[in-house]
Design a protein around this motif. Structure first.
Motif, PDB file in Angstrom:
ATOM      1  N   THR A  39       0.860  -1.170   0.000  1.00 52.61           N
ATOM      2  CA  THR A  39       0.000   0.000   0.000  1.00 52.61           C
ATOM      3  C   THR A  39       0.901   1.226   0.000  1.00 52.61           C
ATOM      4  O   THR A  39       1.785   1.338   0.852  1.00 52.61           O
ATOM      5  CB  THR A  39      -0.895   0.029   1.253  1.00 52.61           C
ATOM      6  N   VAL A  40       0.717   2.110  -0.973  1.00 55.00           N
ATOM      7  CA  VAL A  40       1.508   3.337  -1.038  1.00 55.00           C
ATOM      8  C   VAL A  40       0.565   4.526  -1.149  1.00 55.00           C
ATOM      9  O   VAL A  40      -0.584   4.372  -1.552  1.00 55.00           O
ATOM     10  CB  VAL A  40       2.502   3.331  -2.211  1.00 55.00           C
ATOM     11  N   GLY A  41       1.065   5.670  -0.813  1.00 53.68           N
ATOM     12  CA  GLY A  41       0.212   6.844  -0.836  1.00 53.68           C
ATOM     13  C   GLY A  41       0.704   7.928  -1.770  1.00 53.68           C
ATOM     14  O   GLY A  41       0.041   8.289  -2.729  1.00 53.68           O
ATOM     15  N   THR A  42       1.901   8.421  -1.516  1.00 52.08           N
ATOM     16  CA  THR A  42       2.400   9.558  -2.275  1.00 52.08           C
ATOM     17  C   THR A  42       3.230   9.103  -3.471  1.00 52.08           C
ATOM     18  O   THR A  42       3.696   7.964  -3.527  1.00 52.08           O
ATOM     19  CB  THR A  42       3.278  10.454  -1.386  1.00 52.08           C
ATOM     20  N   ASP A  43       3.439  10.021  -4.394  1.00 46.80           N
ATOM     21  CA  ASP A  43       4.308   9.734  -5.538  1.00 46.80           C
ATOM     22  C   ASP A  43       5.721   9.385  -5.076  1.00 46.80           C
ATOM     23  O   ASP A  43       6.377   8.520  -5.651  1.00 46.80           O
ATOM     24  CB  ASP A  43       4.356  10.927  -6.492  1.00 46.80           C
ATOM     25  N   GLU A  44       6.186  10.052  -4.032  1.00 46.22           N
ATOM     26  CA  GLU A  44       7.515   9.770  -3.485  1.00 46.22           C
ATOM     27  C   GLU A  44       7.596   8.332  -2.952  1.00 46.22           C
ATOM     28  O   GLU A  44       8.589   7.638  -3.170  1.00 46.22           O
ATOM     29  CB  GLU A  44       7.854  10.754  -2.360  1.00 46.22           C
ATOM     30  N   GLN A  45       6.549   7.878  -2.274  1.00 50.29           N
ATOM     31  CA  GLN A  45       6.529   6.502  -1.770  1.00 50.29           C
ATOM     32  C   GLN A  45       6.542   5.496  -2.910  1.00 50.29           C
ATOM     33  O   GLN A  45       7.236   4.480  -2.836  1.00 50.29           O
ATOM     34  CB  GLN A  45       5.302   6.281  -0.893  1.00 50.29           C
ATOM     35  N   VAL A  46       5.809   5.772  -3.950  1.00 51.74           N
ATOM     36  CA  VAL A  46       5.783   4.881  -5.109  1.00 51.74           C
ATOM     37  C   VAL A  46       7.170   4.809  -5.734  1.00 51.74           C
ATOM     38  O   VAL A  46       7.675   3.721  -6.046  1.00 51.74           O
ATOM     39  CB  VAL A  46       4.734   5.348  -6.153  1.00 51.74           C
ATOM     40  N   SER A  47       7.818   5.950  -5.885  1.00 51.39           N
ATOM     41  CA  SER A  47       9.158   5.990  -6.477  1.00 51.39           C
ATOM     42  C   SER A  47      10.164   5.226  -5.630  1.00 51.39           C
ATOM     43  O   SER A  47      10.975   4.454  -6.162  1.00 51.39           O
ATOM     44  CB  SER A  47       9.623   7.436  -6.648  1.00 51.39           C
ATOM     45  N   ARG A  48      10.115   5.425  -4.312  1.00 48.39           N
ATOM     46  CA  ARG A  48      11.031   4.695  -3.417  1.00 48.39           C
ATOM     47  C   ARG A  48      10.811   3.194  -3.514  1.00 48.39           C
ATOM     48  O   ARG A  48      11.765   2.417  -3.550  1.00 48.39           O
ATOM     49  CB  ARG A  48      10.828   5.138  -1.967  1.00 48.39           C
ATOM     50  N   LEU A  49       9.562   2.774  -3.545  1.00 48.17           N
ATOM     51  CA  LEU A  49       9.246   1.355  -3.642  1.00 48.17           C
ATOM     52  C   LEU A  49       9.760   0.770  -4.958  1.00 48.17           C
ATOM     53  O   LEU A  49      10.426  -0.263  -4.961  1.00 48.17           O
ATOM     54  CB  LEU A  49       7.738   1.140  -3.525  1.00 48.17           C
ATOM     55  N   LEU A  50       9.460   1.432  -6.062  1.00 50.70           N
ATOM     56  CA  LEU A  50       9.887   0.914  -7.367  1.00 50.70           C
ATOM     57  C   LEU A  50      11.406   0.885  -7.490  1.00 50.70           C
ATOM     58  O   LEU A  50      11.970  -0.076  -8.036  1.00 50.70           O
ATOM     59  CB  LEU A  50       9.263   1.737  -8.494  1.00 50.70           C
ATOM     60  N   ASP A  51      12.077   1.914  -6.980  1.00 52.40           N
ATOM     61  CA  ASP A  51      13.549   1.919  -7.003  1.00 52.40           C
ATOM     62  C   ASP A  51      14.116   0.766  -6.179  1.00 52.40           C
ATOM     63  O   ASP A  51      15.048   0.076  -6.601  1.00 52.40           O
ATOM     64  CB  ASP A  51      14.093   3.253  -6.474  1.00 52.40           C
ATOM     65  N   ALA A  52      13.549   0.546  -5.008  1.00 50.63           N
ATOM     66  CA  ALA A  52      14.022  -0.535  -4.137  1.00 50.63           C
ATOM     67  C   ALA A  52      13.785  -1.892  -4.786  1.00 50.63           C
ATOM     68  O   ALA A  52      14.665  -2.765  -4.762  1.00 50.63           O
ATOM     69  CB  ALA A  52      13.336  -0.463  -2.779  1.00 50.63           C
TER      70      ALA A  52
END
Length: 64
Positions: A39-52
């Motif tokens: 579960t993600v909320g912000t664009d920044e969280q999505v980017s961090r998840l995808l990068d990881a």
């Protein structure tokens, strides 16, 4: 819900995300053990998840 691509294991990806301070839900039940709930909320969280996730997959491919 998502399942990591083979040869990745749900619990291993969970642990590696946890080490990066990215929290997802891992289920230790027979039919769900390979699945993660993300579960993600912000664009920044999505980017961090995808990068990881990209790093985790790349690390496994280079060590295989």
């Amino acid at each position: 819900m998502t399942r990591p691509p083979s040869p990745h294991r749900g619990e291993q990806v969970y642990q590696q995300l946890w080490q990066r301070k990215i929290l997802v839900r891992h289920f230790k039940r027979p039919r769900l053990t390979e699945w993660l709930r993300i579960t993600v909320g912000t664009d920044e969280q999505v980017s961090r998840l995808l990068d990881a996730l990209a790093e985790i997959v790349a690390d496994t491919e280079t060590t295989s």
